[in-house]
Write an enzyme that holds these catalytic residues in place. Sequence first.
Site, mmCIF file in Angstrom:
data_model
loop_
_atom_site.group_PDB
_atom_site.id
_atom_site.type_symbol
_atom_site.label_atom_id
_atom_site.label_comp_id
_atom_site.label_asym_id
_atom_site.label_seq_id
_atom_site.Cartn_x
_atom_site.Cartn_y
_atom_site.Cartn_z
ATOM 1 N N SER A 143 0.864 -1.187 0.000
ATOM 2 C CA SER A 143 0.000 0.000 0.000
ATOM 3 C C SER A 143 0.894 1.229 0.000
ATOM 4 C CB SER A 143 -0.870 0.011 1.253
ATOM 5 O OG SER A 143 -1.568 1.242 1.369
ATOM 6 N N TYR A 157 -2.215 -1.234 10.354
ATOM 7 C CA TYR A 157 -2.308 -1.565 8.920
ATOM 8 C C TYR A 157 -0.997 -1.195 8.223
ATOM 9 C CZ TYR A 157 -4.001 -1.394 4.055
ATOM 10 O OH TYR A 157 -4.156 -1.590 2.697
#
Length: 260
Positions: A143, A157
């Site tokens: 990401s 995350y």
Amino acid sequence: MKESLIGKVALITGGTTGIGLVVAQQLAARGVRVAMGGRDQLRGEAAVRSIGDVSKALFVQTDVSDESQVQALVQQTVNHYGGIDFLFNNAGIEGLLGPLTTNTEHVLDQLLAINVKGVLLTLKHVLPHLIERTGGIIVNTASFVGTTVPFPDAVAYGATKAAVLSITRSVALGYANDQIQVYAVCPWITDTPMVDRLTGHQSDAKAAFGSSNPSGRIATPEDIAHVVLSLFFQELDLQSGDAVLVDSGAVWNKIHHLSA
Ligand SMILES: NC(=O)c1ccc[n+]([C@@H]2O[C@H](COP(=O)([O-])OP(=O)(O)OC[C@H]3O[C@@H](n4cnc5c(N)ncnc54)[C@H](OP(=O)(O)O)[C@@H]3O)[C@@H](O)[C@H]2O)c1
């Protein structure tokens, strides 16, 4: 472009919605046979139907955080198609946005089990098949979160996605002699069910995410799929271990503003 892609085999974890599904559909449209893993049986069956030619699509119900299920996904793919050429190691969850202090132990366990252990288990069971074939290409989904800029509302995350970048580099080096190339794709905020959940399906919240990107919009799964397919299909023989941002320069823009 590589020699004919027709008949090549791609295994895609998290291939039943969002980015993974569009990658599966685009690979199948180019003649690649796809095997998709995901937890939800109905979503998996719908994904197979969406491919059109069911002879090119297989769904295996899989929770990537469970080693025996990952082993079964890989074995069923090999039994069905005869081998694996490409791995899109993409299954992931978002966890909870907000201060770290609001994360329960269960949320943290789930994030680590799916986003980190799941990626490792999938590599562990796919790599022997790529070695057997003397080569293959792996794309792990990381990401833009977890690259270089801090995100206080996504500490856990971001940590899982930073782990994916580390895994990518180490596996790239470790298996370079086996002609295996390993990349990470780092999407900006992308219009998928994950972002629907994060925004409560509010289009103005998505638009706000978009306005913080130099392009003025959030990414589409197609934007990410184009990059993933280019990594699978181009002849980048001496390249491996790279993390490819798909963010219209947003991360560098943020660093520029942090340092200004
Ligand atoms: N959307 C974004 O803004 C964005 C940005 C950067 C990175 N990413 C990353 O991109 C990847 C795909 O996300 P997406 O946005 O396409 O989200 P999505 O639409 O929610 O898709 C996630 C996929 O992963 C599967 N999955 C989740 N947990 C799983 C598990 N334990 N075992 C097997 N499959 C599992 C889901 O199917 P089931 O629920 O049926 O298992 C689904 O197919 C993720 O790794 C995510 O972190 C997304």
